[in-house]
Motif scaffolding. Sequence first.
Motif, PDB file in Angstrom:
ATOM      1  N   TRP A  93       0.882  -1.576  -0.121  1.00 38.16           N
ATOM      2  CA  TRP A  93      -0.165   0.299  -0.097  1.00 38.16           C
ATOM      3  C   TRP A  93       1.007   0.766  -0.309  1.00 38.16           C
ATOM      4  CZ3 TRP A  93      -3.928   0.903   4.667  1.00 38.16           C
ATOM      5  CH2 TRP A  93      -4.402   2.085   4.011  1.00 38.16           C
ATOM      6  N   ILE A  94       0.466   1.961  -1.219  1.00 38.98           N
ATOM      7  CA  ILE A  94       1.519   3.593  -0.819  1.00 38.98           C
ATOM      8  C   ILE A  94       0.491   4.037  -1.093  1.00 38.98           C
ATOM      9  CG2 ILE A  94       3.416   4.193  -2.864  1.00 38.98           C
ATOM     10  CD1 ILE A  94       4.015   2.000  -4.302  1.00 38.98           C
ATOM     11  N   MET A  95       1.121   5.404  -0.027  1.00 38.14           N
ATOM     12  CA  MET A  95       1.013   6.226   0.140  1.00 38.14           C
ATOM     13  C   MET A  95       2.389   7.623  -0.621  1.00 38.14           C
ATOM     14  SD  MET A  95      -1.546   5.968   3.502  1.00 38.14           S
ATOM     15  CE  MET A  95      -0.544   4.304   4.141  1.00 38.14           C
ATOM     16  N   THR A  96       1.492   8.698  -0.351  1.00 35.05           N
ATOM     17  CA  THR A  96       2.687   9.409  -0.378  1.00 35.05           C
ATOM     18  C   THR A  96       1.901  10.964   0.246  1.00 35.05           C
ATOM     19  OG1 THR A  96       1.165  10.469  -3.065  1.00 35.05           O
ATOM     20  CG2 THR A  96       2.722   8.886  -3.249  1.00 35.05           C
ATOM     21  N   GLY A  97       2.789  11.986   0.017  1.00 35.86           N
ATOM     22  CA  GLY A  97       2.398  13.180   0.434  1.00 35.86           C
ATOM     23  C   GLY A  97       3.884  13.898   1.581  1.00 35.86           C
ATOM     24  N   ILE A  98       3.732  15.260   2.384  1.00 31.13           N
ATOM     25  CA  ILE A  98       4.709  15.487   2.656  1.00 31.13           C
ATOM     26  C   ILE A  98       5.136  15.385   4.465  1.00 31.13           C
ATOM     27  CG2 ILE A  98       4.083  17.473   1.215  1.00 31.13           C
ATOM     28  CD1 ILE A  98       3.094  19.338   3.254  1.00 31.13           C
ATOM     29  N   ASN A  99       6.585  15.403   4.275  1.00 30.07           N
ATOM     30  CA  ASN A  99       6.880  15.300   5.902  1.00 30.07           C
ATOM     31  C   ASN A  99       6.567  12.963   6.448  1.00 30.07           C
ATOM     32  OD1 ASN A  99       8.090  17.635   6.615  1.00 30.07           O
ATOM     33  ND2 ASN A  99       5.742  17.709   6.728  1.00 30.07           N
ATOM     34  N   LEU A 100       6.430  13.094   5.556  1.00 26.96           N
ATOM     35  CA  LEU A 100       5.971  11.790   5.818  1.00 26.96           C
ATOM     36  C   LEU A 100       7.437  10.535   6.832  1.00 26.96           C
ATOM     37  CD1 LEU A 100       4.164  10.759   2.464  1.00 26.96           C
ATOM     38  CD2 LEU A 100       3.326  11.669   4.977  1.00 26.96           C
ATOM     39  N   ASP A 101       8.708  10.368   6.575  1.00 27.36           N
ATOM     40  CA  ASP A 101       9.586  10.313   7.300  1.00 27.36           C
ATOM     41  C   ASP A 101       8.783  10.727   9.151  1.00 27.36           C
ATOM     42  OD1 ASP A 101       9.560  12.954   7.155  1.00 27.36           O
ATOM     43  OD2 ASP A 101      11.964  12.750   6.999  1.00 27.36           O
ATOM     44  N   ALA A 102       8.226  11.166   9.127  1.00 27.19           N
ATOM     45  CA  ALA A 102       7.188  11.404  10.721  1.00 27.19           C
ATOM     46  C   ALA A 102       6.297  10.846  10.600  1.00 27.19           C
ATOM     47  CB  ALA A 102       7.697  12.977  11.515  1.00 27.19           C
ATOM     48  N   VAL A 103       5.984   9.981  10.116  1.00 34.41           N
ATOM     49  CA  VAL A 103       5.162   8.629  10.636  1.00 34.41           C
ATOM     50  C   VAL A 103       5.214   7.865  10.971  1.00 34.41           C
ATOM     51  CG1 VAL A 103       3.704   6.996   9.417  1.00 34.41           C
ATOM     52  CG2 VAL A 103       3.613   9.180   8.186  1.00 34.41           C
ATOM     53  N   ALA A 104       4.987   7.447  12.429  1.00 34.89           N
ATOM     54  CA  ALA A 104       4.796   6.137  13.341  1.00 34.89           C
ATOM     55  C   ALA A 104       4.092   4.905  13.331  1.00 34.89           C
ATOM     56  CB  ALA A 104       5.081   7.083  15.085  1.00 34.89           C
ATOM     57  N   SER A 105       2.964   5.108  13.073  1.00 40.92           N
ATOM     58  CA  SER A 105       2.310   4.313  12.900  1.00 40.92           C
ATOM     59  C   SER A 105       0.898   4.492  11.889  1.00 40.92           C
ATOM     60  CB  SER A 105       1.527   3.684  14.102  1.00 40.92           C
ATOM     61  OG  SER A 105       0.831   4.786  14.764  1.00 40.92           O
ATOM     62  N   ILE A 106       0.260   4.021  11.188  1.00 43.69           N
ATOM     63  CA  ILE A 106      -1.230   4.334  10.391  1.00 43.69           C
ATOM     64  C   ILE A 106      -1.317   3.042  11.174  1.00 43.69           C
ATOM     65  CG2 ILE A 106      -2.339   3.650   8.247  1.00 43.69           C
ATOM     66  CD1 ILE A 106      -0.371   6.112   8.482  1.00 43.69           C
ATOM     67  N   THR A 107      -3.244   3.057  11.871  1.00 44.43           N
ATOM     68  CA  THR A 107      -3.696   2.829  11.922  1.00 44.43           C
ATOM     69  C   THR A 107      -5.732   2.549  11.283  1.00 44.43           C
ATOM     70  OG1 THR A 107      -3.475   3.238  14.022  1.00 44.43           O
ATOM     71  CG2 THR A 107      -5.679   2.357  13.709  1.00 44.43           C
ATOM     72  N   ILE A 108      -6.006   1.221  11.260  1.00 44.01           N
ATOM     73  CA  ILE A 108      -7.061   0.864  10.233  1.00 44.01           C
ATOM     74  C   ILE A 108      -7.851  -0.111  10.308  1.00 44.01           C
ATOM     75  CG2 ILE A 108      -5.872  -0.424   8.302  1.00 44.01           C
ATOM     76  CD1 ILE A 108      -7.627  -0.061   6.514  1.00 44.01           C
ATOM     77  N   ASN A 109      -8.746  -0.198  11.257  1.00 43.17           N
ATOM     78  CA  ASN A 109      -9.911  -1.230  11.443  1.00 43.17           C
ATOM     79  C   ASN A 109      -9.626  -1.376  12.717  1.00 43.17           C
ATOM     80  OD1 ASN A 109     -12.020  -3.123  11.287  1.00 43.17           O
ATOM     81  ND2 ASN A 109     -11.296  -4.208  10.786  1.00 43.17           N
ATOM     82  N   GLY A 110      -8.949  -0.564  13.895  1.00 34.90           N
ATOM     83  CA  GLY A 110      -8.278  -0.840  14.920  1.00 34.90           C
ATOM     84  C   GLY A 110      -6.944  -1.713  14.717  1.00 34.90           C
ATOM     85  N   VAL A 111      -6.393  -1.790  13.766  1.00 39.26           N
ATOM     86  CA  VAL A 111      -4.967  -2.952  14.008  1.00 39.26           C
ATOM     87  C   VAL A 111      -3.817  -1.735  13.785  1.00 39.26           C
ATOM     88  CG1 VAL A 111      -3.697  -4.121  11.830  1.00 39.26           C
ATOM     89  CG2 VAL A 111      -6.056  -4.801  12.377  1.00 39.26           C
ATOM     90  N   ASP A 112      -2.902  -1.503  14.201  1.00 33.35           N
ATOM     91  CA  ASP A 112      -2.004  -0.603  14.284  1.00 33.35           C
ATOM     92  C   ASP A 112      -0.749  -1.333  13.319  1.00 33.35           C
ATOM     93  OD1 ASP A 112      -3.327   1.106  15.329  1.00 33.35           O
ATOM     94  OD2 ASP A 112      -2.221   0.077  17.669  1.00 33.35           O
ATOM     95  N   VAL A 113       0.127  -0.620  12.294  1.00 32.59           N
ATOM     96  CA  VAL A 113       0.884  -0.737  11.259  1.00 32.59           C
ATOM     97  C   VAL A 113       2.022   0.073  11.747  1.00 32.59           C
ATOM     98  CG1 VAL A 113       1.993  -1.799   9.153  1.00 32.59           C
ATOM     99  CG2 VAL A 113      -0.293  -1.638   9.680  1.00 32.59           C
ATOM    100  N   VAL A 114       2.927  -1.003  12.193  1.00 36.58           N
ATOM    101  CA  VAL A 114       3.858   0.026  12.391  1.00 36.58           C
ATOM    102  C   VAL A 114       5.522  -0.235  12.145  1.00 36.58           C
ATOM    103  CG1 VAL A 114       3.501   0.135  15.301  1.00 36.58           C
ATOM    104  CG2 VAL A 114       5.207  -1.549  14.775  1.00 36.58           C
ATOM    105  N   GLU A 115       5.388  -1.239  11.106  1.00 35.16           N
ATOM    106  CA  GLU A 115       7.147  -1.599  10.262  1.00 35.16           C
ATOM    107  C   GLU A 115       6.442  -0.959   8.925  1.00 35.16           C
ATOM    108  OE1 GLU A 115       7.691  -5.843  10.865  1.00 35.16           O
ATOM    109  OE2 GLU A 115       8.703  -5.297  13.146  1.00 35.16           O
ATOM    110  N   PHE A 116       7.706  -0.182   8.166  1.00 38.39           N
ATOM    111  CA  PHE A 116       6.965  -0.126   6.359  1.00 38.39           C
ATOM    112  C   PHE A 116       7.810  -1.035   5.516  1.00 38.39           C
ATOM    113  CE2 PHE A 116       5.793   3.650   9.828  1.00 38.39           C
ATOM    114  CZ  PHE A 116       4.200   3.516   9.729  1.00 38.39           C
ATOM    115  N   ALA A 117       7.168  -1.056   4.475  1.00 44.38           N
ATOM    116  CA  ALA A 117       8.504  -1.220   3.533  1.00 44.38           C
ATOM    117  C   ALA A 117       9.334  -0.396   3.161  1.00 44.38           C
ATOM    118  CB  ALA A 117       7.739  -1.740   2.866  1.00 44.38           C
TER     119      ALA A 117
END
Length: 416
Positions: A232-256
């Motif tokens: 799942w690829i997302m683009t934007g600004i300051n994304l190196d500051a992201v620590a987690s993405i949460t969807i349906n209560g599932v936290d994703v903290v590791e990024f490819a």
Amino acid sequence: MKKIYVMLFAILAFNAFVASCSDEEPFSTATLDDEPRILDPTFPDRVNGNLATFANFSRDGKFSMKLTVTPADYTTVTWFVDGEEVATGTEIEKEFMAGTYHLKITATTTVGKSTYREGLIQVNPLADDPSATEVAFERIVAPGNKACLYGDNLDKVESILIGGMAAMDITYVESEDGNYVEYTVPAGLSEGDYRAVFIDAEGNEYGANKVKVTKGAMITMGANRATAGAAWIMTGINLDAVASITINGVDVVEFAKQTATSLTLICPELEEGEYTVTGKTKTGESIQFYANGEVTTEQKVTISSEKALWEGHHYVSWDKEDGDPNKTFNLIPQEVMTALKPGTVLRVYYSIEPMAEYHQMQLATGWWSGLMDTIEFGKGGVYELIITQEIIDKIKAEAGFLCVGHGYYVDLVTVQ
């Protein structure tokens, strides 16, 4: 007869009284306890909740206005432009650079009662001025990062000021879908809205409207759709500051993959449907999402079980020269397409290039033979093509599969 004379004298006396009153100067009957009112001019109502434009002129003109207020003897009028006080009194005359300005006028009595009117001032550039337009989210920028401004006569721009600070690395870029000037946002800017100013070789300054400087993480594309269990690829600004993405209560903290402008993760294995996605930065702040001109802290995402054949952001324009990689989209190998089974649903997800004059797409073979009718569109979407044996045979006989057309990006190609 005596009564008639008496009545005549009474009428004459009354007329003389009225005449003497009409010669007096008018006087105000309003008191300091009255509610303040702005009587003139009349300000236009909001349009769909947005402020209306009540002044529109070229930058070589002036904004001039005179108010009528009551109670006049007890009311102070203050004029604000973009939140900054610029004048007091019932009259104003002011010059502006090109741009859109928020004007607010307050009328306050000596006992503290107040009212206000507000609207937009639109100041237009002259024909030969360097000028800027707003295309999409290019005016949301991060300190120290690259950014761009679209517009006209930008080859005249020698330098750019953002909030009074000089931008670096000014580069003019010509493109058939819109010329722009690229720059590096001053690293010392704090968060906030700032006016941009173009400066030409002679030192003349031209308004370029506002940019929003943010140090927060903002996802601008790719958050609205994903495939369960796939990248799942997302683009934007300051994304190196992201620590987690949460969807349906599932936290994703590791990024490819994670950079300042892109974030790649494996979508959780969820059933098909619509979910809410949020996120947090490393400092605990909410991630922002830009969609449809609005900034929010959550985004709806559609999860499907589709298999991604290709994902990215590939521009397509049949106006490009032969040999240009963006003349077509040809990034799915022929053997992949011919291995599909009849009945498979092929989906091409696309987004528009806002500066393009028109947007058309056609799915075709490598010989540009159409597999579907040409479609026209004004916003991003998805096109579905049901694969038949005839289509498979045609792709095999005519050198593969293409997306052709003009003014759009291929963002994702899936099968199901």
